[in-house]
Write a protein that holds these residues in place. Structure first.
Motif, mmCIF file in Angstrom:
data_model
loop_
_atom_site.group_PDB
_atom_site.id
_atom_site.type_symbol
_atom_site.label_atom_id
_atom_site.label_comp_id
_atom_site.label_asym_id
_atom_site.label_seq_id
_atom_site.Cartn_x
_atom_site.Cartn_y
_atom_site.Cartn_z
ATOM 1 N N PHE A 50 0.850 -1.196 0.000
ATOM 2 C CA PHE A 50 0.000 0.000 0.000
ATOM 3 C C PHE A 50 0.880 1.238 0.000
ATOM 4 C CE2 PHE A 50 0.531 -1.686 4.297
ATOM 5 C CZ PHE A 50 1.050 -0.606 4.992
ATOM 6 N N PHE A 51 0.311 2.358 -0.441
ATOM 7 C CA PHE A 51 1.032 3.630 -0.525
ATOM 8 C C PHE A 51 0.019 4.762 -0.445
ATOM 9 C CE2 PHE A 51 2.904 7.095 -3.140
ATOM 10 C CZ PHE A 51 4.023 7.356 -2.354
ATOM 11 N N GLY A 52 0.299 5.750 0.423
ATOM 12 C CA GLY A 52 -0.650 6.843 0.586
ATOM 13 C C GLY A 52 0.012 8.098 1.119
ATOM 14 N N ASN A 53 -0.827 9.080 1.465
ATOM 15 C CA ASN A 53 -0.370 10.385 1.928
ATOM 16 C C ASN A 53 -0.424 10.490 3.447
ATOM 17 O OD1 ASN A 53 -0.068 11.257 -0.747
ATOM 18 N ND2 ASN A 53 -2.186 11.958 -0.849
ATOM 19 N N VAL A 54 0.395 11.404 3.975
ATOM 20 C CA VAL A 54 0.442 11.684 5.406
ATOM 21 C C VAL A 54 -0.013 13.119 5.648
ATOM 22 C CG1 VAL A 54 1.875 11.740 7.485
ATOM 23 C CG2 VAL A 54 2.390 10.101 5.660
ATOM 24 N N GLU A 55 -0.823 13.322 6.687
ATOM 25 C CA GLU A 55 -1.248 14.651 7.116
ATOM 26 C C GLU A 55 -1.052 14.783 8.619
ATOM 27 O OE1 GLU A 55 -5.011 15.021 3.959
ATOM 28 O OE2 GLU A 55 -5.378 14.959 6.118
ATOM 29 N N PHE A 56 -0.953 16.020 9.110
ATOM 30 C CA PHE A 56 -1.045 16.229 10.544
ATOM 31 C C PHE A 56 -2.470 15.936 10.992
ATOM 32 C CE2 PHE A 56 2.567 19.281 9.814
ATOM 33 C CZ PHE A 56 3.499 18.572 10.560
ATOM 34 N N ASP A 57 -2.622 15.462 12.223
ATOM 35 C CA ASP A 57 -3.937 15.123 12.773
ATOM 36 C C ASP A 57 -4.652 16.404 13.187
ATOM 37 O OD1 ASP A 57 -6.141 14.175 14.192
ATOM 38 O OD2 ASP A 57 -5.037 12.462 14.987
ATOM 39 N N SER A 58 -5.824 16.626 12.634
ATOM 40 C CA SER A 58 -6.575 17.856 12.924
ATOM 41 C C SER A 58 -6.976 17.954 14.391
ATOM 42 C CB SER A 58 -7.832 17.937 12.051
ATOM 43 O OG SER A 58 -8.707 16.851 12.338
ATOM 44 N N ARG A 59 -6.962 16.825 15.123
ATOM 45 C CA ARG A 59 -7.342 16.848 16.537
ATOM 46 C C ARG A 59 -6.188 17.236 17.455
ATOM 47 N NH1 ARG A 59 -11.461 11.789 17.672
ATOM 48 N NH2 ARG A 59 -12.905 12.210 15.963
ATOM 49 N N HIS A 60 -4.982 17.299 16.920
ATOM 50 C CA HIS A 60 -3.834 17.645 17.765
ATOM 51 C C HIS A 60 -3.658 19.162 17.810
ATOM 52 C CE1 HIS A 60 0.248 17.811 19.367
ATOM 53 N NE2 HIS A 60 0.096 16.534 19.717
ATOM 54 N N PRO A 61 -3.449 19.743 18.994
ATOM 55 C CA PRO A 61 -3.412 21.209 19.112
ATOM 56 C C PRO A 61 -2.241 21.868 18.398
ATOM 57 C CG PRO A 61 -2.796 20.155 21.191
ATOM 58 C CD PRO A 61 -3.344 19.080 20.311
ATOM 59 N N ASP A 62 -1.172 21.133 18.102
ATOM 60 C CA ASP A 62 -0.011 21.742 17.451
ATOM 61 C C ASP A 62 0.060 21.466 15.957
ATOM 62 O OD1 ASP A 62 1.004 22.872 19.818
ATOM 63 O OD2 ASP A 62 1.973 20.977 20.372
ATOM 64 N N SER A 63 -1.055 21.015 15.368
ATOM 65 C CA SER A 63 -1.030 20.675 13.949
ATOM 66 C C SER A 63 -1.050 21.884 13.037
ATOM 67 C CB SER A 63 -2.212 19.755 13.604
ATOM 68 O OG SER A 63 -2.030 18.476 14.173
ATOM 69 N N GLY A 64 -1.469 23.045 13.535
ATOM 70 C CA GLY A 64 -1.590 24.227 12.695
ATOM 71 C C GLY A 64 -2.963 24.326 12.080
#
Length: 323
Positions: A238-252
């Protein structure tokens, strides 16, 4: 420079050599990548995850490694690696290897592990520290045998994450430099990132997604990551994209849909009891550099056990909550 790059590649192989002499990083004659019964096809590792890692071979009899470099020089190069057990407390669950020819040469760090149940999957990551405005890094993962997925339904995999960055770390493994050495010439030891991983695969529709949580850069908390849903191929990769977690306060601001890197991996073992994979990130401290890092990059690996399989580890304590 060619020699330095080859030394970095040496560490990648060394990290994966188990005590029984097996070599998880030997890219020999891959089977047809479309054949679910074949061995792991080396070509399945995307270029963004492989980085500078190419063909490597390990001889357990004399602890030497032969490396055929993809970049700058195709001539085989031989070097000796060293295991660094004192550093393994920093990355629980992973073996650590390091190398540095002398006090002014680049320092290389490698991590590797295999699954705890059948041991059918494994992965390794290697990064060199500075100086000279560049760092080299890459990852590799593979399995033994073919792909035999579980019966249709949801399956959970858990385990630990280990990563290396282009940020200078603690430096305890560096060879000391003579007093008065120009600081511009002093090498760095790549800083380590740790965390926990949980991935959910649905073998009814052949899809997978996950999270990397509790991330820490040598004691500095980092934003969590989301491994965005992607497809599982017929050969178990498998192969995919990575994002910051929107639930984490330091994600921006607005991390959803903001691609910060790639992830990939492979599933193997009896009834898909193991999963090994890797990530590469173009930033790791939140959108807008929440923690003040700039131009940061990271390579990392995860080797996971399927919940409920004999011998599986559950470092996050999640398996009791899933089927």
């Amino acid at each position: 420079m060619a020699r330095l790059l080859m030394l970095f590649l040496v560490l990648t192989l060394a990290a994966g050599c188990d005590s029984d002499g097996t070599n998880p990083f030997d890219r020999d004659d891959p089977a047809d990548p479309g054949d679910p019964d074949g061995e792991t096809p080396s070509g399945d590792i995307p270029e963004t995850l492989a980085g500078d890692v190419t063909r490597v071979r390990y001889d357990p009899a004399d602890n030497t490694i032969v490396v055929e470099g993809l970049t700058l020089d195709a001539t085989p190069f031989e070097a000796v690696y060293s295991r660094a057990p004192a550093l393994e407390a920093n990355v629980p669950g992973y073996r650590v290897y390091t190398a540095q020819d002398d006090a002014l040469d680049r320092h290389s760090t490698a991590f590797a592990a295999q699954s705890n149940n059948s041991g059918a999957v494994r992965a390794g990551v290697t990064v060199t520290g500075g100086p000279r405005n560049r760092f080299f890094g890459g990852t590799y993962y593979e399995r033994d045998g073919g792909f035999r997925p579980p019966a249709g339904g949801l399956v959970t995999y858990t385990g630990r994450y280990a990563g290396l960055t282009n940020v200078g770390g603690s430096g305890e493994d560096l060879i000391p430099v003579p007093g008065g050495t120009n600081p511009e010439l002093i090498p760095d030891q790549a800083a380590e990132v740790t965390g926990g991983v949980v991935m959910t695969a649905d073998f009814s529709d052949n899809s997978i997604e996950g999270n990397i949580v509790n991330r820490s850069l040598e004691g500095t908390p980092l934003p969590s990551l989301v491994l965005v849903r992607t497809d599982i191929a017929a050969n178990g990769t498998f192969f995919g994209n990575v994002e910051f977690d929107s639930r984490h306060p330091d994600s921006g601001d607005n991390p959803v849909g903001n691609d910060i890197g790639d992830y990939g991996g492979i599933i193997g073992g009896p009834d898909g009891d193991g999963l090994a994979g890797s990530i590469t990130l173009s930033e790791f401290d939140g959108l807008g550099d929440q923690l003040g890092f700039e131009n940061e990059e990271e390579y990392g690996i995860f080797v996971l056990d399927r919940c409920g399989t004999p011998g599986a580890a559950d470092p996050l304590g999640l398996c009791a909550s899933v089927n």
